[in-house]
Design a protein around this motif. Structure first.
Motif, PDB file in Angstrom:
ATOM      1  N   ARG A  36       0.844  -1.196   0.000  1.00  0.00           N
ATOM      2  CA  ARG A  36       0.000   0.000   0.000  1.00  0.00           C
ATOM      3  C   ARG A  36       0.874   1.240   0.000  1.00  0.00           C
ATOM      4  N   SER A  38       2.048   4.722   1.312  1.00  0.00           N
ATOM      5  CA  SER A  38       2.100   5.290   2.656  1.00  0.00           C
ATOM      6  C   SER A  38       1.257   6.560   2.714  1.00  0.00           C
ATOM      7  N   GLY A  39       0.557   6.737   3.797  1.00  0.00           N
ATOM      8  CA  GLY A  39      -0.226   7.956   3.992  1.00  0.00           C
ATOM      9  C   GLY A  39       0.649   9.177   4.193  1.00  0.00           C
ATOM     10  N   ASP A  40       1.927   8.948   4.501  1.00  0.00           N
ATOM     11  CA  ASP A  40       2.860  10.053   4.739  1.00  0.00           C
ATOM     12  C   ASP A  40       3.488  10.579   3.453  1.00  0.00           C
ATOM     13  N   TRP A  41       3.320   9.891   2.356  1.00  0.00           N
ATOM     14  CA  TRP A  41       3.955  10.304   1.104  1.00  0.00           C
ATOM     15  C   TRP A  41       3.324  11.579   0.556  1.00  0.00           C
ATOM     16  N   PRO A  43       1.541  13.860  -2.195  1.00  0.00           N
ATOM     17  CA  PRO A  43       0.464  13.453  -3.120  1.00  0.00           C
ATOM     18  C   PRO A  43       0.965  13.013  -4.501  1.00  0.00           C
ATOM     19  N   LYS A  46       2.208   9.482  -4.182  1.00  0.00           N
ATOM     20  CA  LYS A  46       1.070   8.558  -4.069  1.00  0.00           C
ATOM     21  C   LYS A  46       0.452   8.299  -5.434  1.00  0.00           C
ATOM     22  N   GLN A  50       0.305   4.729  -7.426  1.00  0.00           N
ATOM     23  CA  GLN A  50      -0.971   4.192  -7.882  1.00  0.00           C
ATOM     24  C   GLN A  50      -0.944   3.942  -9.389  1.00  0.00           C
ATOM     25  N   SER A  77       8.940  11.393  -2.446  1.00  0.00           N
ATOM     26  CA  SER A  77       8.164  12.136  -1.457  1.00  0.00           C
ATOM     27  C   SER A  77       9.059  13.035  -0.606  1.00  0.00           C
TER      28      SER A  77
END
Length: 151
Positions: A36, A38-41, A43, A46, A50, A77
């Motif tokens: 998955r 990372s939520g910290d990356w 945008p 991300k 994806q 990031s």
């Protein structure tokens, strides 16, 4: 492969064999688990990660390729998130992205071509392209028939 980006196979002329060593095949590992994002990356990182999941070349990825992509997204990031943009880190990220075949040029050098299914294409646009191709072919044949030898 070094040098200019090769043409797509449907654009090549002649009967030249592709250069390079013979293909070596090996059995693939077990099906990879796609990590998955990372939520910290950042945008952009991300979205890039994806896009790998949605891209055609992902079918060739092994687990090590996905973990390389995680590392690249993390570096991307960090570079995008810091106050000063690092050109050296950018170059390293771009090099790693090339290794993951994320650009058309990289895929051509590796002799990988992805073909898009035209099912979702607008029929009117497809007809217009076909019509323009017919005009070009007709114009070439007329231009060639008008050429007369100098006497």
């Amino acid at each position: 492969m070094r040098g200019p980006v090769p043409k797509r196979s449907d654009q090549r002329r002649g009967h030249h064999k592709p250069e390079g060593p013979a293909l070596v095949k090996a059995e693939a590992g077990k099906a990879p688990t796609i990590p998955r994002a990372s939520g910290d990356w950042h945008p952009i990182a991300k979205r890039w990660f994806q896009s790998l999941k949605d891209s055609g070349q992902a079918q060739f990825y092994e687990q090590s390729d996905w973990l390389t992509a995680v590392y690249v997204a993390e570096a991307m990031s960090r570079n995008l998130g810091q106050g000063k943009f690092s050109a050296q880190l950018f170059q390293s990220v771009m090099s790693a992205m090339t290794d993951l075949l994320t650009t058309e040029g990289a895929r051509r050098r590796a002799r990988v071509e992805l073909e898009r299914d035209d099912a979702g294409e607008d029929p009117a646009e497809a007809a217009r392209v076909t019509l323009m191709d017919a005009y070009r072919k007709a114009a070439r044949s007329v231009a060639c028939s008008d050429v007369r030898p100098l006497a």
